[in-house]
Design a protein around this motif. Structure first.
Motif, PDB file in Angstrom:
ATOM      1  N   PHE A 401       0.828  -1.209   0.000  1.00 40.48           N
ATOM      2  CA  PHE A 401       0.000   0.000   0.000  1.00 40.48           C
ATOM      3  C   PHE A 401       0.865   1.263   0.000  1.00 40.48           C
ATOM      4  O   PHE A 401       0.492   2.286  -0.572  1.00 40.48           O
ATOM      5  CB  PHE A 401      -0.923   0.005   1.215  1.00 40.48           C
ATOM      6  CG  PHE A 401      -2.204  -0.755   1.006  1.00 40.48           C
ATOM      7  CD1 PHE A 401      -3.026  -0.482  -0.078  1.00 40.48           C
ATOM      8  CD2 PHE A 401      -2.593  -1.755   1.889  1.00 40.48           C
ATOM      9  CE1 PHE A 401      -4.214  -1.178  -0.269  1.00 40.48           C
ATOM     10  CE2 PHE A 401      -3.781  -2.460   1.704  1.00 40.48           C
ATOM     11  CZ  PHE A 401      -4.584  -2.172   0.619  1.00 40.48           C
ATOM     12  N   ALA A 402       2.003   1.185   0.664  1.00 37.89           N
ATOM     13  CA  ALA A 402       2.871   2.367   0.762  1.00 37.89           C
ATOM     14  C   ALA A 402       3.453   2.773  -0.585  1.00 37.89           C
ATOM     15  O   ALA A 402       3.851   3.929  -0.777  1.00 37.89           O
ATOM     16  CB  ALA A 402       4.006   2.107   1.755  1.00 37.89           C
ATOM     17  N   LYS A 403       3.508   1.840  -1.535  1.00 40.18           N
ATOM     18  CA  LYS A 403       4.081   2.147  -2.848  1.00 40.18           C
ATOM     19  C   LYS A 403       3.063   2.745  -3.812  1.00 40.18           C
ATOM     20  O   LYS A 403       3.442   3.178  -4.901  1.00 40.18           O
ATOM     21  CB  LYS A 403       4.666   0.871  -3.451  1.00 40.18           C
ATOM     22  CG  LYS A 403       5.805   0.290  -2.624  1.00 40.18           C
ATOM     23  CD  LYS A 403       6.310  -1.006  -3.226  1.00 40.18           C
ATOM     24  CE  LYS A 403       7.427  -1.599  -2.388  1.00 40.18           C
ATOM     25  NZ  LYS A 403       7.927  -2.884  -2.936  1.00 40.18           N
ATOM     26  N   GLU A 412      -7.354   7.086   2.221  1.00 37.87           N
ATOM     27  CA  GLU A 412      -8.117   5.863   1.991  1.00 37.87           C
ATOM     28  C   GLU A 412      -7.390   4.634   2.539  1.00 37.87           C
ATOM     29  O   GLU A 412      -7.997   3.731   3.115  1.00 37.87           O
ATOM     30  CB  GLU A 412      -8.377   5.689   0.490  1.00 37.87           C
ATOM     31  CG  GLU A 412      -9.371   6.694  -0.084  1.00 37.87           C
ATOM     32  CD  GLU A 412      -9.505   6.566  -1.582  1.00 37.87           C
ATOM     33  OE1 GLU A 412     -10.641   6.598  -2.068  1.00 37.87           O
ATOM     34  OE2 GLU A 412      -8.474   6.423  -2.271  1.00 37.87           O
ATOM     35  N   ILE A 413      -6.101   4.623   2.357  1.00 34.55           N
ATOM     36  CA  ILE A 413      -5.329   3.459   2.817  1.00 34.55           C
ATOM     37  C   ILE A 413      -5.302   3.410   4.343  1.00 34.55           C
ATOM     38  O   ILE A 413      -5.514   2.354   4.960  1.00 34.55           O
ATOM     39  CB  ILE A 413      -3.907   3.509   2.242  1.00 34.55           C
ATOM     40  CG1 ILE A 413      -3.964   3.437   0.708  1.00 34.55           C
ATOM     41  CG2 ILE A 413      -3.060   2.386   2.794  1.00 34.55           C
ATOM     42  CD1 ILE A 413      -2.631   3.663   0.031  1.00 34.55           C
ATOM     43  N   THR A 414      -5.031   4.558   4.968  1.00 30.90           N
ATOM     44  CA  THR A 414      -4.961   4.570   6.433  1.00 30.90           C
ATOM     45  C   THR A 414      -6.323   4.241   7.038  1.00 30.90           C
ATOM     46  O   THR A 414      -6.397   3.526   8.059  1.00 30.90           O
ATOM     47  CB  THR A 414      -4.473   5.938   6.928  1.00 30.90           C
ATOM     48  OG1 THR A 414      -5.290   6.975   6.358  1.00 30.90           O
ATOM     49  CG2 THR A 414      -3.030   6.166   6.532  1.00 30.90           C
ATOM     50  N   LEU A 415      -7.412   4.727   6.439  1.00 29.55           N
ATOM     51  CA  LEU A 415      -8.746   4.398   6.942  1.00 29.55           C
ATOM     52  C   LEU A 415      -9.025   2.903   6.833  1.00 29.55           C
ATOM     53  O   LEU A 415      -9.763   2.336   7.652  1.00 29.55           O
ATOM     54  CB  LEU A 415      -9.807   5.193   6.176  1.00 29.55           C
ATOM     55  CG  LEU A 415      -9.935   6.682   6.554  1.00 29.55           C
ATOM     56  CD1 LEU A 415     -10.913   7.372   5.625  1.00 29.55           C
ATOM     57  CD2 LEU A 415     -10.379   6.821   8.009  1.00 29.55           C
ATOM     58  N   LYS A 416      -8.445   2.277   5.837  1.00 32.51           N
ATOM     59  CA  LYS A 416      -8.637   0.834   5.679  1.00 32.51           C
ATOM     60  C   LYS A 416      -8.066   0.089   6.882  1.00 32.51           C
ATOM     61  O   LYS A 416      -8.694  -0.821   7.436  1.00 32.51           O
ATOM     62  CB  LYS A 416      -7.967   0.376   4.383  1.00 32.51           C
ATOM     63  CG  LYS A 416      -8.296  -1.039   3.962  1.00 32.51           C
ATOM     64  CD  LYS A 416      -7.641  -1.334   2.621  1.00 32.51           C
ATOM     65  CE  LYS A 416      -8.040  -2.701   2.108  1.00 32.51           C
ATOM     66  NZ  LYS A 416      -9.472  -2.790   1.756  1.00 32.51           N
ATOM     67  N   PHE A 417      -6.872   0.480   7.325  1.00 33.05           N
ATOM     68  CA  PHE A 417      -6.267  -0.158   8.495  1.00 33.05           C
ATOM     69  C   PHE A 417      -7.016   0.229   9.777  1.00 33.05           C
ATOM     70  O   PHE A 417      -7.223  -0.611  10.654  1.00 33.05           O
ATOM     71  CB  PHE A 417      -4.797   0.246   8.608  1.00 33.05           C
ATOM     72  CG  PHE A 417      -3.904  -0.439   7.628  1.00 33.05           C
ATOM     73  CD1 PHE A 417      -3.481  -1.736   7.851  1.00 33.05           C
ATOM     74  CD2 PHE A 417      -3.487   0.203   6.470  1.00 33.05           C
ATOM     75  CE1 PHE A 417      -2.646  -2.381   6.944  1.00 33.05           C
ATOM     76  CE2 PHE A 417      -2.666  -0.424   5.572  1.00 33.05           C
ATOM     77  CZ  PHE A 417      -2.246  -1.729   5.788  1.00 33.05           C
ATOM     78  N   ILE A 418      -7.387   1.495   9.881  1.00 36.41           N
ATOM     79  CA  ILE A 418      -8.080   1.947  11.096  1.00 36.41           C
ATOM     80  C   ILE A 418      -9.437   1.260  11.217  1.00 36.41           C
ATOM     81  O   ILE A 418      -9.857   0.853  12.317  1.00 36.41           O
ATOM     82  CB  ILE A 418      -8.228   3.473  11.074  1.00 36.41           C
ATOM     83  CG1 ILE A 418      -6.839   4.146  11.171  1.00 36.41           C
ATOM     84  CG2 ILE A 418      -9.106   3.951  12.217  1.00 36.41           C
ATOM     85  CD1 ILE A 418      -6.848   5.637  10.983  1.00 36.41           C
ATOM     86  N   SER A 419     -10.148   1.096  10.112  1.00 33.35           N
ATOM     87  CA  SER A 419     -11.449   0.431  10.146  1.00 33.35           C
ATOM     88  C   SER A 419     -11.305  -1.020  10.585  1.00 33.35           C
ATOM     89  O   SER A 419     -12.099  -1.530  11.397  1.00 33.35           O
ATOM     90  CB  SER A 419     -12.104   0.496   8.772  1.00 33.35           C
ATOM     91  OG  SER A 419     -12.311   1.840   8.385  1.00 33.35           O
ATOM     92  N   ALA A 420     -10.304  -1.682  10.058  1.00 29.24           N
ATOM     93  CA  ALA A 420     -10.072  -3.070  10.474  1.00 29.24           C
ATOM     94  C   ALA A 420      -9.743  -3.141  11.950  1.00 29.24           C
ATOM     95  O   ALA A 420     -10.172  -4.055  12.662  1.00 29.24           O
ATOM     96  CB  ALA A 420      -8.944  -3.674   9.641  1.00 29.24           C
ATOM     97  N   ASN A 421      -8.994  -2.158  12.434  1.00 27.74           N
ATOM     98  CA  ASN A 421      -8.640  -2.114  13.852  1.00 27.74           C
ATOM     99  C   ASN A 421      -9.876  -1.864  14.709  1.00 27.74           C
ATOM    100  O   ASN A 421     -10.071  -2.479  15.761  1.00 27.74           O
ATOM    101  CB  ASN A 421      -7.595  -1.031  14.068  1.00 27.74           C
ATOM    102  CG  ASN A 421      -6.908  -1.157  15.423  1.00 27.74           C
ATOM    103  OD1 ASN A 421      -7.157  -2.116  16.159  1.00 27.74           O
ATOM    104  ND2 ASN A 421      -6.059  -0.219  15.743  1.00 27.74           N
TER     105      ASN A 421
END
Length: 1058
Positions: A401-403, A412-421
């Motif tokens: 995702f970082a690339k 969008e990417i950070t929200l994906k991890f936060i939502s899963a958390n």
């Protein structure tokens, strides 16, 4: 695939290419050159590079029908080999692009050549180099032809199939240069087998080695009308190959071609079970397979048909259809041909969609290498990230995702991890609310998953930082700050976890601390200093706060931290130490029990302050605290730093000096001040005064019976040696116009008097030339010291005698009350004065009742000395009277002195006669003429000068100041206008010496100024050596002698008859 724009397109290149020479039977291409073979024995050469075309008849001189069996062209398009088959057998010809007639290769008579392998790495336009020919009877031959020789250089037999004799249908060769020679790799195919030959040396050596070993081959039995072998060539090197066999076609991209082959069955290509490919061509990513009259384009990676190419055939050629395919590796083109026409197959960016093919096959590295733009790369990263995220491999997903830079935003990417958390948090909350014990393992697993998600988010932020450009400063700072907080959260979670696996947790804790510090070091320039420090402080990470402060060169915070540690333990703010007494404390070993505790932290602080980038002001600021914690290390640090100003260290040194110290403890401040004074040659009066003060106050202390240092039980022993050595040292010795010492002597005197350092006071009095006070004070300490002080005065005899009288009076008064023995001691004291004192000088110090007999000997000796002095005075008076008489005689002789001047004597300046009278000669001012003659001077050396000439000469040659002085005297003589009494010969009488007028005095001064020495024989002549021959006044005469060039063109030449 892209349906709008096809990868391969077909264009008719030439409709009737055979030009009436029969029908086309074979074709070859290379470097924009196409060579056709016809059924009537002709080869037709088309050079599209230069737009040229010509025909060559290979059937000349042969009977019956002649047909071209195979034609071969090298990759450069210069060399051509063709095989003709007729009723008379087979012949092989060679022709060059520059030739108009072919040359038959006679050694190949009767051999049908099916295939040729060119040496692509070494072939040139002038020479074919090594060429391998494969024949119909299963033989391999080597041949080489040079264009200039018009025939083959040699032909060698290389190899023959013995086990299964079959015709060679395809042949390829690769070479590579090694340290041992040229390495050859040869691949040959028959209808059922593929052989490989490899070795180092020459071709005949390589193939000769297979007489003793088995040939490596791969067998694919099956029937096919035409077996072919093709290499895809890129930059003159083979990348991959394809073999068209009866069972299918095999391909591979490795140099070890026979190994790990990939076989493609014709069932995927052919419409019916009986239809098989008749020809094949290879591009970078595709196979072009000729089946019937169609060419099917097969993706080499996915093995899927992407296109099907159709050809516009004439009615005459429709029955036979497309005969075959050939490729031009140099031009990157493909050709198809039937009996009369040539079709060109062009490639239009065949690799544009290969990244999608590789994605479908999950070969992501290959997909990335074939991406053309950042959007395509983002698509590949996104597929990898989503795949990893779906399998809960969050850390790997975070790195992908970082690339991604374009198709998904950072948010969008950070929200994906936060939502899963957050989903994990909700699940844990619900299960704990239900209080179902069976779900505890699941809850623990979800907690672990939450940690992994946090770690994955941190990993994503770190990888994103690596991919951001330096210009994105704002985003870099925000992400770095977020990553810092995630690191701190991870550290706290490790500290709060159970100790069930303490060893592993401790290892992980140390690892994350190390990683966090490395992150702070890498991001120190982008992190906001104030925000980061607040974060570190709020999480209680003091060590990391100190580490980050050091990275940001906030050394004041670092040093303050180390010092504050001791402050917090002692609970004494600002280091106002309290004297704490312990029953077991031995002051002989340690005067301050708190000192050992703070030495470790003080040493760390000193290491920070010793860094070159630390401002020197911090040294001064923390010096008072550090010297109290560890005086030895602090002073050693000061001594190592030559840039410190000792004057600014005085407050710290005075604070240290005010503390009590152990008996044998080294006074570190005195050590540092001695270093500054003796090694650094410091001249600051404050530094010298402080060292003097410490010397004066330094005492040797020993405790009483109790271990508590009560003042009443302290015995003080004075030691003046160090103080006296300091006072006697002349620090300014050898310096021009500098003082011998830099301390304040008045302050030193007051201090030494206060501290009862009497010997030092005596020295200071003597140094201040207060000898009387020095002797008076020395008599109170040691009479010997007083004598030494009295003897120091050498230039003032009266003062010296007075000082010795003070010593004598003290000695006599000390022996007061004694009788004859005391008198003898006084007489002996007189001898020590070296005759300075007499018996009569000390008699007033004796009591009135002393008997004269005791002084008889001394009085007689004194009287004898007086008689000797009287005689000496008489002798000196006689000598003075005699000297006065001699002076009078000399004066009388001087009055009669004269010089003889010859009648023809000339003036040394104007060269006129001295004694001649001249009416027009200007009289010197202030002089009286002697008859008709002008005044003149005669020197003992014999030189004579007119007075005015001598004045003029001297004023010109002497200094400007002296010249002005002479002219001023001359002017004064003129103004006085007096007539001094002078004899006719110019000499002064004895009476005139005592009664000189003002004019005579001025004239005498003028004589001394101009006639003190002969200008031709004295120093004046020596000084004239440095003067130029031509003066400034004569410069115009010098310029008149210059030879100026003239215009010779205007002059007429005179011819002289010889």
């Amino acid at each position: 695939m892209d349906q709008v724009r096809q990868v391969f397109t077909v264009d008719l290149l030439e409709r009737y290419a055979a030009k009436g020479r029969g029908v086309i039977t074979c074709m070859a291409a290379g470097n924009d050159v196409i060579v056709l073979g016809t059924s009537k024995g002709w080869i037709i050469r088309h050079d599209f590079g230069v737009g040229d075309s010509y025909d060559i008849d290979l059937s000349m001189g042969r009977t019956g029908e002649q047909s071209i069996h195979r034609v071969f062209v090298d990759p450069g398009g210069s060399h051509c080999i063709a095989t003709v088959i007729g009723s008379g057998g087979a012949d092989t010809y060679y022709t060059h692009a520059k030739w108009s007639k072919p040359r038959v290769l006679s050694k190949l008579k009767g051999l049908v050549v099916n295939t040729v392998a060119w040496n692509r790495q070494q072939i040139t336009e002038a020479s074919t180099k090594e060429v391998i020919l494969g024949t119909d009877n299963g033989q391999l031959h080597e041949i080489s032809v040079d264009e200039k020789d018009k025939r083959e250089k040699y032909m060698k037999f290389l190899f023959e199939l013995a086990e299964l004799p079959e015709a060679f249908m395809g042949l390829q060769m690769e070479t590579a240069s090694t340290s041992n020679g040229t390495r050859y790799y040869v691949m040959a195919v028959t209808p059922t087998r593929m052989y490989s030959f490899t070795g180092i040396g020459s071709l005949d050596t390589v193939f000769a080695s297979y007489l003793e070993r088995a040939v490596h081959f791969m067998e694919l039995p099956g029937e096919i009308p035409n077996s072919e072998l093709h290499f895809f060539i890129k930059q003159r090197r083979a990348v991959h190959f394809a073999w068209l066999s009866g069972a299918g076609f095999s391909s591979d991209g490795d140099e070890n071609f026979v190994e790990n082959k990939a076989l493609l069955n014709y069932a995927k290509l052919c419409e019916g079970p009986e239809a098989k490919p008749s020809s094949l061509a290879v591009s970078e990513f595709h196979f072009l397979v000729l089946i019937g009259n169609k060419v099917k384009v097969l993706n080499r990676i996915s093995e899927q048909i992407i296109e099907e190419l159709q050809f516009d055939l004439t009615s005459e050629s429709a029955s036979r259809g497309i005969i075959g395919l050939c490729s031009d590796a140099s031009a990157g083109l493909f050709y198809a041909y039937d009996q009369s026409s040539i079709f060109q197959v062009s490639v239009n960016d065949e690799g544009r969609d290969m990244w999608k093919v590789y994605i479908d096959m999950k070969e992501y590295a290959a997909a990335l290498s074939n991406c053309r733009d950042p959007l395509q790369r983002d698509q590949v990263y996104l597929v990898q990230a989503e795949a990893a995220f779906s399998t809960k491999d969050f850390l790997r997903a975070a790195s992908f995702f970082a690339k991604i830079n374009y198709i998904l935003s950072f948010e969008e990417i950070t929200l994906k991890f936060i939502s899963a958390n957050e989903q994990g948090d909700t699940y844990i909350h619900n299960e704990l609310t239900n209080e179902i014990l069976d779900y505890i393992p699941i809850v623990l697993s979800m907690t672990s998953m939450k940690d992994i998600l946090q770690d994955a988010l941190r990993t994503f932020l770190l990888r994103k930082l690596d991919n951001l450009m330096k210009d994105d400063k704002c985003q870099i700072t925000m992400i770095s700050t977020w990553a810092t907080e995630l690191y701190l959260d991870k550290i706290n979670r490790l500290l709060l976890e159970d100790d069930t696996a303490s060893e592993n947790r401790n290892s992980e804790y140390q690892s994350i601390i190390k990683e966090f510090r490395a992150f702070l070091s890498d991001c120190k320039d982008v992190l906001d200093e104030a925000t980061t420090m607040r974060l570190l402080e709020s999480y209680g990470r003091v060590d990391e706060l100190v580490y980050f402060a050091g990275l940001k060169e906030q050394y004041e915070i670092v040093v303050h931290h180390y010092i504050q540690i001791l402050c917090d333990v002692v609970h004494v703010k600002g280091f106002n130490y309290a004297i704490i007494f312990y029953p077991s404390w031995d002051p002989k070993n340690n005067m301050n029990p708190l000192k050992n505790f703070g030495q470790g932290e003080a040493k760390k602080a000193l290491e920070v302050l010793q860094k070159p980038s630390v401002p020197v002001d911090l040294q001064y600021k923390f010096a008072p605290d550090l010297i109290m914690l560890d005086a030895y290390e602090t002073v050693e640090s000061w001594m190592a730093n030559k840039n410190l100003n000792p004057r600014k260290m005085i407050p710290a040194m005075m604070r240290y000096s005010s503390e009590p110290h152990a008996k044998n403890e080294t006074h570190e401040v005195i050590k540092y001040l001695e270093f500054c004074v003796h090694r650094l040659l410091n001249e600051d009066p404050g530094v010298h005064n402080l060292l003097l003060c410490l010397y004066a106050k330094q005492k040797t202390r020993t405790p009483g019976k109790n271990k508590v240092w009560a003042l009443s039980q302290v015995r003080i022993v004075e030691d003046d040696s160090a103080l006296l050595r300091f006072l006697q040292c002349k620090f300014g010795k050898g310096r021009a116009s500098g003082p011998e010492f830099f301390y304040d002597p008045k302050y030193a005197l007051r201090l030494c008097l206060k501290e009862k350092r009497m010997r030092a006071c005596v020295h200071i009095y003597s140094m201040m030339s207060m000898h009387e006070e020095a002797v008076a004070l020395a008599l109170q300490v040691d009479p010997e010291l007083a004598m030494a002080e009295a003897d120091k005065v050498e230039d003032d005899e009266e003062l010296r005698k007075k000082l010795w009288l003070m010593v004598a009076k003290h000695v006599i008064e000390q022996e007061k009350g004694a009788k004859r023995e005391n008198i003898r001691k006084a007489i002996a004291f007189l001898k020590e004065t070296d005759g300075l004192l007499k018996i009569e000088d000390i008699l007033p110090f004796f009591p009135d009742f002393a008997l004269i007999d005791d002084f008889k000997e001394a009085i007689c000796s004194s009287l004898e000395d007086y008689n000797k002095q009287i005689e000496l005075l008489k002798q000196e008076m006689n000598d003075a009277t005699h000297g006065a008489d001699n002076i009078r005689n000399d004066i009388s002789a001087l009055a009669q002195r004269y010089a003889v001047v010859d009648r023809d004597e000339e003036c040394g300046v104007c060269h006129r006669k001295i004694l001649a009278a001249s009416a027009d000669y200007r009289m010197a001012r202030g002089y009286t003429s002697v008859g008709p003659m002008a005044p003149f001077y005669v020197f003992p050396c014999g030189h004579a000068f007119h007075a005015q000439c001598l004045i003029t000469h001297v004023t010109q040659c002497t200094t400007r100041a002296q010249a002005e002085y002479i002219l001023d005297l001359q002017k004064q003589l003129t103004l006085l206008d007096g007539n001094p009494r002078r004899e006719s010969n110019g000499g002064l009488t004895e009476e005139s010496i005592t009664s000189m007028t003002p004019a005579d005095k001025i004239r005498s001064q003028l004589d001394d100024a101009i006639a003190g020495e002969c200008p031709f024989c004295g120093d004046l002549m020596i000084r004239e050596i440095s003067l130029p021959f031509i003066s400034q006044e004569e410069a115009h005469q010098d310029s008149s002698w210059e030879i100026k060039p003239q215009n010779l063109g205007n002059q007429r030449s005179l011819s002289l008859a010889i």
